[in-house]
Design a protein around this motif. Structure first.
Motif, short mmCIF file in Angstrom:
data_model
loop_
_atom_site.label_atom_id
_atom_site.label_comp_id
_atom_site.label_asym_id
_atom_site.label_seq_id
_atom_site.Cartn_x
_atom_site.Cartn_y
_atom_site.Cartn_z
N GLY A 1 -50.48 41.94 13.68
CA GLY A 1 -49.45 41.18 14.36
C GLY A 1 -49.03 39.89 13.69
O GLY A 1 -48.11 39.23 14.17
N ILE A 2 -49.69 39.48 12.61
CA ILE A 2 -49.28 38.30 11.85
C ILE A 2 -49.28 38.65 10.37
O ILE A 2 -49.89 39.64 9.96
N SER A 3 -48.61 37.82 9.58
CA SER A 3 -48.38 38.19 8.19
C SER A 3 -49.67 38.38 7.40
O SER A 3 -49.75 39.24 6.53
N SER A 4 -50.70 37.59 7.71
CA SER A 4 -51.95 37.69 6.94
C SER A 4 -52.75 38.95 7.27
O SER A 4 -53.72 39.27 6.58
N LEU A 5 -52.32 39.69 8.30
CA LEU A 5 -53.00 40.93 8.69
C LEU A 5 -52.09 42.13 8.57
O LEU A 5 -52.37 43.19 9.14
N SER A 6 -51.00 41.98 7.82
CA SER A 6 -50.02 43.07 7.67
C SER A 6 -49.79 43.32 6.19
O SER A 6 -48.71 43.07 5.66
N LYS A 7 -50.81 43.85 5.53
CA LYS A 7 -50.80 43.95 4.08
C LYS A 7 -51.36 45.30 3.61
O LYS A 7 -52.22 45.89 4.26
N ILE A 8 -50.88 45.73 2.45
CA ILE A 8 -51.36 46.94 1.79
C ILE A 8 -51.65 46.61 0.33
O ILE A 8 -50.87 45.91 -0.32
N CYS A 9 -52.76 47.13 -0.18
CA CYS A 9 -53.11 46.97 -1.60
C CYS A 9 -53.31 48.36 -2.20
O CYS A 9 -53.94 49.23 -1.59
N VAL A 10 -52.79 48.55 -3.40
CA VAL A 10 -52.90 49.84 -4.10
C VAL A 10 -53.57 49.60 -5.44
O VAL A 10 -53.14 48.74 -6.22
N ILE A 11 -54.64 50.36 -5.71
CA ILE A 11 -55.41 50.21 -6.95
C ILE A 11 -55.28 51.47 -7.79
O ILE A 11 -55.35 52.60 -7.28
N GLY A 12 -55.08 51.26 -9.10
CA GLY A 12 -54.97 52.38 -10.01
C GLY A 12 -55.51 52.02 -11.38
O GLY A 12 -55.94 50.88 -11.62
N PRO A 13 -55.51 52.96 -12.31
CA PRO A 13 -55.98 52.70 -13.67
C PRO A 13 -55.13 51.62 -14.33
O PRO A 13 -53.94 51.49 -14.05
#
Length: 389
Positions: free
Chosen positions: A57-69
């Motif tokens: 519900g707030i910006s600091s808890l609305s995130k996605i991270c994608v990890i790759g080679p």
């Protein structure tokens, strides 16, 4: 409706939380990612709760991270960050999240994506694809896992944890328009009401614009909720952000800037003064070098984004900047004490005296893996899920 199951880890990095995904588990067509990410977190939600997803519900808890080679020789992994809107389904890839950067090295180590000692200190070189910059993470490991217990306390997080030291190498010029896109330490922006405000526009760790709180009728000791509730102040800060976006060359119009929620960030700064943080603890003016209240994705941040703190520390070493004018006498640019809503945050920047180039910025964070499993996403017709519920 069928749902797609996607392997995921839910992690805290600094004062943020995010779903961490592997690139190999996502569609190769990256144009599908925004729709998937918004669904994962439960956006859009005009009620500001994201109850139908993993967001908070707030910006600091609305995130996605994608990890790759890694796609470059001087890095061990690639890391792509996505800031997901809460009230709308905007997904912005224009900037990095410094807080979540602290979890990327430990994630890669625990997943076996990088080599490292079974016990001791691991070092992971992270290529952030949003900024094109390399971040070096150093953190303790024990019995083949990233350590999470330790003595480091950071404002905004209850308890203590194991340290993650982040060195943002050559943090300036993430968008190719220079560390100071206007070429000056400060500029004047003219608002629609005729008000002239002096600002510092800098691209270091993240594009950001800093303005004195006194110039916009704000207060750097204010509670974030009070800032959010001040519609006139929030509109003024958003206008400054949009004008700076155009002046910095990030967008070609204020209308385009309005749709780019993650960058540039905008913040009010002020000299040190006594204030109470979100826990009620008081901080004396003598314990700070300056104060900040930063807006992140349209909301007053409950602490300070790490990239925002790093941009602030970089601006502090720029002669004639709005930030430098707020510093307490004798402040150490390598160890700045920043008064934030959650307490005092320490950060610093190193500038080459000969060239004037900002060579590095450093901050200390903690992280923890909270959940691992699969996140379920309602499968739209454009997806071809390999496994459905």
């Amino acid at each position: 409706m069928t749902q797609t199951r996607i392997p995921a880890v839910f992690m805290r990095g600094g004062t943020s939380k995010a779903l961490v995904l592997k690139r190999a588990d996502l569609p190769k067509d990256e144009t599908l990612w925004p729709q998937i990410f918004a669904a994962m977190l439960g956006s859009p939600d005009p009620n500001l709760r994201q109850l139908n997803g993993m967001g908070g519900g707030i910006s600091s808890l609305s995130k996605i991270c994608v990890i790759g080679p890694a796609t470059r020789d001087d890095a061990d992994i690639d890391y792509t960050f996505a800031q997901v809107g809460v009230v709308d389904d905007t997904v912005d890839f224009s900037g990095n999240c410094g807080n979540m950067s602290s979890a990327m090295g430990p994630f890669a180590y625990d997943e076996g994506l990088v080599d490292g000692p079974r016990d001791g200190e691991a070092v992971v070189r992270i290529h952030n694809t949003n900024s094109g910059k390399v971040i070096v993470a150093r953190f303790p490991v024990a019995q083949g896992e990233a350590a999470v217990t330790g003595e480091v306390e950071i404002p905004g997080v209850t308890g203590t944890g194991a340290p993650v030291a982040l060195d943002f190498l050559d943090p300036g010029n993430t968008f190719g328009r220079g560390t100071l896109p206007s070429g000056a330490g400060s500029d004047v922006l003219v608002l629609a009401d005729g008000r002239q405000v002096q600002v510092t526009m800098i691209d270091a760790a993240v594009p950001a614009v800093f303005v004195s709180a006194a110039d916009v009728g704000g207060d750097t000791g204010a509670h974030p909720a009070a800032i959010d509730a001040d519609a006139a102040l929030m509109a003024r800060l958003e206008e400054i952000r949009q004008l700076a976006s155009v002046r910095m060359g990030l967008t070609d119009s204020p209308q385009a800037a309005a749709k780019r929620i993650a960058t540039p960030k905008v913040a009010m700064v002020g000299p040190p003064a006594a204030y109470a943080d979100l826990t009620g603890a008081t901080h004396a003016a003598e314990a700070q070098d300056l104060q900040i209240r930063m807006i992140s994705a349209g909301q007053a941040h409950r602490a300070v984004p790490v990239t925002g703190a790093l941009a602030l520390s970089c601006a502090a070493v720029v002669e004639g900047s709005v930030v430098a004018a707020c510093l307490a006498p004798g402040a150490d640019p390598l160890a700045l004490r920043i008064g934030t809503p959650s307490g005092i945050v320490g950060t610093g920047a190193l500038r080459d005296p000969a060239s004037g180039t900002i060579t590095a910025a450093r901050i200390l964070r903690t992280q923890r893996r909270l959940m691992e499993g699969r996140v379920l996403v309602p499968a739209p017709a454009t997806l071809s899920p390999t496994e459905t519920a």
